[in-house]
Design a protein around this motif. Structure first.
Motif, PDB file in Angstrom:
ATOM      1  N   ALA A  39       4.929  -0.903  11.211  1.00  6.31           N
ATOM      2  CA  ALA A  39       5.728  -1.096   9.997  1.00  6.31           C
ATOM      3  C   ALA A  39       5.640   0.219   9.234  1.00  6.31           C
ATOM      4  N   GLU A  40       6.723   0.955   9.187  1.00  7.81           N
ATOM      5  CA  GLU A  40       6.685   2.295   8.614  1.00  7.81           C
ATOM      6  C   GLU A  40       6.647   2.278   7.089  1.00  7.81           C
ATOM      7  N   SER A  41       5.968   3.275   6.545  1.00  9.17           N
ATOM      8  CA  SER A  41       5.867   3.453   5.102  1.00  9.17           C
ATOM      9  C   SER A  41       7.255   3.619   4.491  1.00  9.17           C
ATOM     10  N   PRO A  42       7.453   3.084   3.288  1.00  9.28           N
ATOM     11  CA  PRO A  42       8.738   3.282   2.604  1.00  9.28           C
ATOM     12  C   PRO A  42       8.876   4.675   2.001  1.00  9.28           C
ATOM     13  N   GLN A  43       7.797   5.455   2.008  1.00  7.96           N
ATOM     14  CA  GLN A  43       7.831   6.782   1.413  1.00  7.96           C
ATOM     15  C   GLN A  43       8.460   7.804   2.366  1.00  7.96           C
ATOM     16  N   LYS A  44       9.005   8.880   1.780  1.00  5.32           N
ATOM     17  CA  LYS A  44       9.657   9.901   2.597  1.00  5.32           C
ATOM     18  C   LYS A  44       8.671  10.602   3.524  1.00  5.32           C
ATOM     19  N   LEU A  45       7.498  10.937   2.997  1.00  7.12           N
ATOM     20  CA  LEU A  45       6.468  11.576   3.808  1.00  7.12           C
ATOM     21  C   LEU A  45       5.547  10.490   4.336  1.00  7.12           C
ATOM     22  N   LYS A  46       5.568  10.278   5.647  1.00  4.25           N
ATOM     23  CA  LYS A  46       4.820   9.158   6.213  1.00  4.25           C
ATOM     24  C   LYS A  46       4.339   9.491   7.613  1.00  4.25           C
ATOM     25  N   TYR A  47       3.424   8.673   8.074  1.00  4.51           N
ATOM     26  CA  TYR A  47       2.912   8.832   9.435  1.00  4.51           C
ATOM     27  C   TYR A  47       3.687   7.896  10.348  1.00  4.51           C
ATOM     28  N   ALA A  48       4.177   8.430  11.448  1.00  4.78           N
ATOM     29  CA  ALA A  48       4.930   7.622  12.403  1.00  4.78           C
ATOM     30  C   ALA A  48       4.303   7.748  13.782  1.00  4.78           C
ATOM     31  N   THR A  99       0.807  -1.227   0.000  1.00  4.03           N
ATOM     32  CA  THR A  99       0.000   0.000   0.000  1.00  4.03           C
ATOM     33  C   THR A  99       0.836   1.271   0.000  1.00  4.03           C
ATOM     34  N   GLY A 100       2.088   1.175   0.413  1.00  3.74           N
ATOM     35  CA  GLY A 100       2.951   2.351   0.487  1.00  3.74           C
ATOM     36  C   GLY A 100       2.699   3.214   1.708  1.00  3.74           C
ATOM     37  N   GLU A 101       1.912   2.705   2.672  1.00  2.00           N
ATOM     38  CA  GLU A 101       1.598   3.489   3.866  1.00  2.00           C
ATOM     39  C   GLU A 101       2.052   2.769   5.130  1.00  2.00           C
ATOM     40  N   SER A 102       2.084   3.503   6.228  1.00  2.00           N
ATOM     41  CA  SER A 102       2.462   2.913   7.512  1.00  2.00           C
ATOM     42  C   SER A 102       1.331   2.024   8.039  1.00  2.00           C
ATOM     43  N   VAL A 103       1.726   0.959   8.716  1.00  2.00           N
ATOM     44  CA  VAL A 103       0.765   0.023   9.297  1.00  2.00           C
ATOM     45  C   VAL A 103       1.102  -0.127  10.771  1.00  2.00           C
ATOM     46  N   PHE A 104       0.105   0.029  11.629  1.00  2.00           N
ATOM     47  CA  PHE A 104       0.394  -0.185  13.038  1.00  2.00           C
ATOM     48  C   PHE A 104      -0.676  -1.009  13.731  1.00  2.00           C
ATOM     49  N   LEU A 105      -0.231  -1.695  14.760  1.00  4.56           N
ATOM     50  CA  LEU A 105      -1.079  -2.605  15.528  1.00  4.56           C
ATOM     51  C   LEU A 105      -1.384  -1.964  16.869  1.00  4.56           C
ATOM     52  N   THR A 106      -2.668  -1.763  17.135  1.00  5.17           N
ATOM     53  CA  THR A 106      -3.113  -1.161  18.386  1.00  5.17           C
ATOM     54  C   THR A 106      -3.791  -2.232  19.229  1.00  5.17           C
ATOM     55  N   TRP A 107      -3.310  -2.396  20.440  1.00  6.57           N
ATOM     56  CA  TRP A 107      -3.861  -3.417  21.331  1.00  6.57           C
ATOM     57  C   TRP A 107      -4.786  -2.780  22.365  1.00  6.57           C
ATOM     58  N   LEU A 108      -5.835  -3.501  22.716  1.00  8.58           N
ATOM     59  CA  LEU A 108      -6.771  -3.035  23.738  1.00  8.58           C
ATOM     60  C   LEU A 108      -6.164  -3.237  25.112  1.00  8.58           C
ATOM     61  N   ASP A 109      -6.090  -2.165  25.887  1.00  9.75           N
ATOM     62  CA  ASP A 109      -5.618  -2.241  27.266  1.00  9.75           C
ATOM     63  C   ASP A 109      -6.617  -1.501  28.139  1.00  9.75           C
ATOM     64  N   TYR A 110      -7.555  -2.254  28.687  1.00  3.98           N
ATOM     65  CA  TYR A 110      -8.683  -1.727  29.455  1.00  3.98           C
ATOM     66  C   TYR A 110      -9.459  -0.746  28.578  1.00  3.98           C
ATOM     67  N   HIS A 111      -9.490   0.538  28.904  1.00  2.35           N
ATOM     68  CA  HIS A 111     -10.249   1.508  28.108  1.00  2.35           C
ATOM     69  C   HIS A 111      -9.337   2.411  27.279  1.00  2.35           C
ATOM     70  N   SER A 128      -6.598  -3.765  16.823  1.00  2.00           N
ATOM     71  CA  SER A 128      -6.950  -3.315  15.472  1.00  2.00           C
ATOM     72  C   SER A 128      -5.679  -3.201  14.661  1.00  2.00           C
ATOM     73  N   ILE A 129      -5.840  -3.357  13.356  1.00  5.07           N
ATOM     74  CA  ILE A 129      -4.737  -3.147  12.423  1.00  5.07           C
ATOM     75  C   ILE A 129      -5.098  -1.927  11.585  1.00  5.07           C
ATOM     76  N   THR A 130      -4.172  -0.982  11.465  1.00  2.00           N
ATOM     77  CA  THR A 130      -4.493   0.311  10.866  1.00  2.00           C
ATOM     78  C   THR A 130      -3.489   0.708   9.797  1.00  2.00           C
ATOM     79  N   LEU A 131      -4.016   1.259   8.728  1.00  2.00           N
ATOM     80  CA  LEU A 131      -3.210   1.858   7.669  1.00  2.00           C
ATOM     81  C   LEU A 131      -3.332   3.368   7.835  1.00  2.00           C
ATOM     82  N   ALA A 132      -2.210   4.083   7.815  1.00  2.00           N
ATOM     83  CA  ALA A 132      -2.265   5.532   8.051  1.00  2.00           C
ATOM     84  C   ALA A 132      -1.210   6.261   7.236  1.00  2.00           C
ATOM     85  N   GLY A 133      -1.548   7.494   6.864  1.00  2.00           N
ATOM     86  CA  GLY A 133      -0.611   8.317   6.101  1.00  2.00           C
ATOM     87  C   GLY A 133      -1.207   9.686   5.842  1.00  2.00           C
ATOM     88  N   PRO A 134      -0.541  10.503   5.031  1.00  2.00           N
ATOM     89  CA  PRO A 134      -1.046  11.841   4.719  1.00  2.00           C
ATOM     90  C   PRO A 134      -2.413  11.767   4.041  1.00  2.00           C
TER      91      PRO A 134
END
Length: 260
Positions: free
Chosen positions: A114-123, A94-106, A212-218
């Motif tokens: 896994a960071e995007s290979p592109q220069k401009l990315k969400y971290a 996809t060319g975007e960052s992917v991150f795994l968010t775990w549930l911890d209570y509320h 949840s598994i999330t794709l994120a970027g500009p």
């Protein structure tokens, strides 16, 4: 004895990314607790390596013992061995960052990225905690929690993270209903300005939402018209991740408190 333990554990929760250091008096005031009790708890945690005291400021901060425990949890989840390679493939496709968010209570906690290979990315930083009502990664989890948990989160108060964070309870409930019906969440700017998020919930083999598994970027790289195509790719990787979790018999909701 149980009350003392409860106070001690509550004290640790005040050490956050936003407030990583505390002096004895300011923490006692914040917790509305006796200065002497707070000091005793802090020094006890320090003696066991859970906290350290800065000798210049005399303030306390989290110690390496907690980092060790965090590493053990990540190893037990086998994220690096099993899940991270799937996240890397999704990021590459996809060319975007992917991150795994775990549930911890509320709350949600980022446990891998896994960071995007592109220069401009969400971290995002591993270990970052986020409210479950802000952003696609969190709302994809919150939407599948029991109604009593959703209401408990709302009752604590909805505070804006950005100007687009949904803080109206009725609007949030409507959003969660749509997410639950669709099976995925999409947001722009709710947690980080001008950043899109597309998220899918992950379920244990008991049918409990655990992450949840999330794709994120500009924002400009992901107009809503492109979301359906990306979702097909994400669903395939989501299925791989869930299959791994089920093989590991992973079936608990992290941090779920009795009666909470």
């Amino acid at each position: 004895m149980l009350k003392t333990l409860d106070n001690a554990l509550e004290l640790l929760e005040y050490f956050t990314r936003e407030n990583p250091t505390w002096g004895v008096r300011e923490l006692a005031k914040e917790m509305d607790m006796s200065h002497s009790i707070v000091h005793r708890i802090l020094t006890t945690f320090e003696s066991h390596g859970f906290l350290i005291q800065n000798q210049d400021t005399k303030k306390y901060e989290l110690g390496t013992k907690l980092w060790e425990y965090g590493s053990i949890i990540r190893d037990n989840l086998r994220i690096s061995d099993v899940i991270f390679p799937i996240m890397q493939r999704l990021s590459a496709e996809t060319g975007e960052s992917v991150f795994l968010t775990w549930l911890d209570y509320h709350e949600g906690i980022c446990v891998e990225i896994a960071e995007s290979p592109q220069k401009l990315k969400y971290a995002v930083s591993i270990g970052n905690r986020t409210p479950l009502y802000a952003g696609a990664s969190n709302k994809a989890i919150m939407a599948f929690l029991p109604a009593e948990d959703q209401e408990a989160i709302i009752a604590k108060g909805l505070k804006p993270v950005t100007g687009k964070t949904v803080i109206d309870p009725a609007k949030l409930r409507d959003d969660l209903t749509v997410i639950r019906r669709n099976g995925w969440a999409y947001s722009v700017g709710e947690y980080s300005d001008s950043i899109f998020g597309i998220a899918l919930p992950l379920f244990s083999n008991k049918g409990e939402v655990v992450a949840s598994i999330t794709l994120a970027g500009p924002e400009y790289r992901m107009p809503k018209s492109k979301v359906p195509d990306v979702l097909d790719t994400m669903r395939a990787k989501r299925d791989e991740i869930e299959a791994c979790l089920h093989k590991m018999s992973f079936s608990y909701t992290s941090g779920r408190r009795a009666g909470g």
